[in-house]
Design a protein around this motif. Sequence first.
Motif, short mmCIF file in Angstrom:
data_model
loop_
_atom_site.label_atom_id
_atom_site.label_comp_id
_atom_site.label_asym_id
_atom_site.label_seq_id
_atom_site.Cartn_x
_atom_site.Cartn_y
_atom_site.Cartn_z
N GLY A 141 0.85 -1.19 0.00
CA GLY A 141 0.00 0.00 0.00
C GLY A 141 0.89 1.24 0.00
N THR A 142 0.28 2.42 0.12
CA THR A 142 1.09 3.63 0.18
C THR A 142 0.73 4.42 1.43
OG1 THR A 142 -0.56 4.68 -1.22
CG2 THR A 142 1.45 3.97 -2.31
N LYS A 143 1.71 5.12 1.96
CA LYS A 143 1.46 5.95 3.14
C LYS A 143 0.78 7.23 2.68
CE LYS A 143 3.57 7.57 7.37
NZ LYS A 143 2.60 6.84 8.20
N PRO A 144 -0.42 7.53 3.18
CA PRO A 144 -1.11 8.74 2.72
C PRO A 144 -0.31 10.00 3.09
CG PRO A 144 -2.57 7.36 4.06
CD PRO A 144 -1.19 6.81 4.19
N LYS A 145 -0.31 10.96 2.20
CA LYS A 145 0.35 12.25 2.50
C LYS A 145 -0.60 13.08 3.36
CE LYS A 145 4.04 12.72 -0.63
NZ LYS A 145 4.47 11.34 -0.37
N ARG A 146 -0.09 13.57 4.48
CA ARG A 146 -0.94 14.35 5.38
C ARG A 146 -0.68 15.83 5.12
NH1 ARG A 146 0.10 11.84 10.12
NH2 ARG A 146 -1.86 10.71 10.29
N ASN A 147 -1.74 16.54 4.78
CA ASN A 147 -1.57 17.97 4.51
C ASN A 147 -2.70 18.72 5.20
OD1 ASN A 147 -0.75 20.37 3.45
ND2 ASN A 147 -1.71 20.05 1.45
N LEU A 148 -2.58 18.88 6.51
CA LEU A 148 -3.68 19.45 7.29
C LEU A 148 -3.55 20.97 7.38
CD1 LEU A 148 -3.75 16.87 10.23
CD2 LEU A 148 -5.06 16.83 8.11
N PRO A 149 -4.69 21.67 7.39
CA PRO A 149 -4.63 23.12 7.53
C PRO A 149 -4.13 23.51 8.92
CG PRO A 149 -6.91 22.35 7.69
CD PRO A 149 -6.07 21.16 7.33
N LYS A 150 -3.28 24.52 8.98
CA LYS A 150 -2.75 24.98 10.28
C LYS A 150 -3.76 25.92 10.93
CE LYS A 150 1.45 27.06 12.20
NZ LYS A 150 1.58 26.21 13.37
N GLU A 151 -3.95 25.76 12.22
CA GLU A 151 -4.88 26.63 12.95
C GLU A 151 -4.27 28.03 13.06
OE1 GLU A 151 -8.35 27.63 14.91
OE2 GLU A 151 -7.90 25.76 13.85
N PRO A 152 -4.99 29.07 12.61
CA PRO A 152 -4.45 30.43 12.76
C PRO A 152 -4.33 30.80 14.24
CG PRO A 152 -6.49 30.42 11.45
CD PRO A 152 -6.32 29.05 12.02
N LYS A 153 -3.42 31.70 14.54
CA LYS A 153 -3.22 32.14 15.93
C LYS A 153 -4.51 32.79 16.43
CE LYS A 153 -0.21 35.11 18.70
NZ LYS A 153 -0.13 34.21 19.86
N GLN A 154 -4.95 32.40 17.61
CA GLN A 154 -6.15 33.01 18.20
C GLN A 154 -5.76 34.36 18.82
OE1 GLN A 154 -8.46 30.42 20.75
NE2 GLN A 154 -9.51 32.12 21.73
N THR A 155 -6.49 35.41 18.47
CA THR A 155 -6.09 36.76 18.92
C THR A 155 -7.12 37.42 19.83
OG1 THR A 155 -6.98 37.61 16.86
CG2 THR A 155 -4.60 37.23 16.92
N GLU A 156 -8.26 36.74 20.02
CA GLU A 156 -9.21 37.32 20.99
C GLU A 156 -9.94 36.20 21.73
OE1 GLU A 156 -11.71 39.92 18.73
OE2 GLU A 156 -12.81 38.26 17.80
N ALA A 157 -10.32 36.53 22.96
CA ALA A 157 -10.98 35.54 23.81
C ALA A 157 -12.32 35.11 23.19
CB ALA A 157 -11.21 36.14 25.19
N ARG A 158 -12.63 33.81 23.32
CA ARG A 158 -13.92 33.29 22.85
C ARG A 158 -14.68 32.73 24.05
NH1 ARG A 158 -10.85 29.81 18.29
NH2 ARG A 158 -10.17 31.56 16.99
N LYS A 159 -16.00 32.93 24.02
CA LYS A 159 -16.82 32.44 25.15
C LYS A 159 -18.07 31.75 24.63
CE LYS A 159 -15.73 34.15 29.47
NZ LYS A 159 -15.17 35.45 29.77
N LEU A 160 -18.46 30.71 25.33
CA LEU A 160 -19.73 30.05 25.03
C LEU A 160 -20.38 29.68 26.36
CD1 LEU A 160 -21.72 28.61 22.99
CD2 LEU A 160 -20.28 26.58 23.25
#
Length: 412
Positions: A213-232
Amino acid sequence: MIKFEKFKLQNNLTVIVHQDKSTPMACVNILYDVGARDEDENKTGFAHLFEHLMFGGSINIPNYDEPLQLVGGENNAFTTNDITNYYCTVPSENLETAFWLESDRMLSLAFTDKSLEVQRNVVIEEFKQRYLNQPYGDVWLLLRPLAYKTHPYKWATIGKEISHIENATMEDVKSFFKKHYNPSNAIMVVAGNVEIDNVKQLAKKWFEPIEAGTKPKRNLPKEPKQTEARKLTVERDVPVDSIYKAYHMVSRHDKNYYACDLLSDVLSRGNSSRLYNSLVKDNPIFSEINAYVMGDFDEGLFVVSGKLSNGVDIEAAEKAIIHELNKIKNSLVSENELQKCKNKVESSITFSETDVLNKATNLAISELMGDADYINQEIGKYLAVTANDIKDIANKVLDENNCSTLYYLKKK
């Protein structure tokens, strides 16, 4: 020092052997380099569904558990956002049974409508019981998408929603298996009362005929830096109010990971830790409080969570947490406090390595992270952390603009 030998089969399967003559048992651990982060956002929960399907029998062996139980063996598996790991332990004289069973399901899992239906229902039931119908069960279904906007850590291993598993087709399942479950994407560790030459022979006999088989290439999106507080804020039918604060932190590959992990220990490991002393014992704002790292392979989360004492206002409770975090950002932890945490880490790692299954799993994870010998370097990396390292990482990570906070309130 854990000694091991490593070799590769012609089909790319990495095999690691660790001999431990102190046990009558042998363990075969197979780690597949696939987790929930490798799923399609519209088809989540597949890595975990597979963990169940792999016990549904193969073309040649309709019942996986039966032959294993007949030789005194046992097995299990776990899935995370990063990996899927299968293991079985057997009395060492029955090692070949484990090879036969594991190689057979890697080669030819039985994709029957019945098996898919049975396991689909098991997973849906688990989703309902553990995540929807249990107090605080949906915390991570809420907190992950609050903290992550881009990276696939934004869904839990169980999946984003039940409909993804309900709608999984046979074609979806087969293509997921073909892509990820092959020798090129796996690491096998054999540990326990085994002979290295015998393991080599068995590995060649049972695994080498399987197509690479072949090893899948992993190309995941990078999480952008969080710049403000989030609340739920949510209200649920639970006994007490809780708060969860998730801060973005470095990945498990990063040299600062160990300082981050020790920072969480200084804050909350044991009854002499800072958060326990200040917020449970001296000033009982919380009935329990914890700080921990998620240990993810990509940039993960540093979490502070607590259950509030009756009558305490949630905003006041949050301020009390932030006050404690500011202390650790503004002054160095004492040598004594840091050493105590290092001693606990060293003893827990050393103790866990008396177990052959833990050693097998940790060797596989170390190899996936770049080198199986990391298992022997881990304690040293913790011991090298300084009080300055703790203060630096606390200032980088424990910033309210880098935090997603969940107020989890009991219904009025």
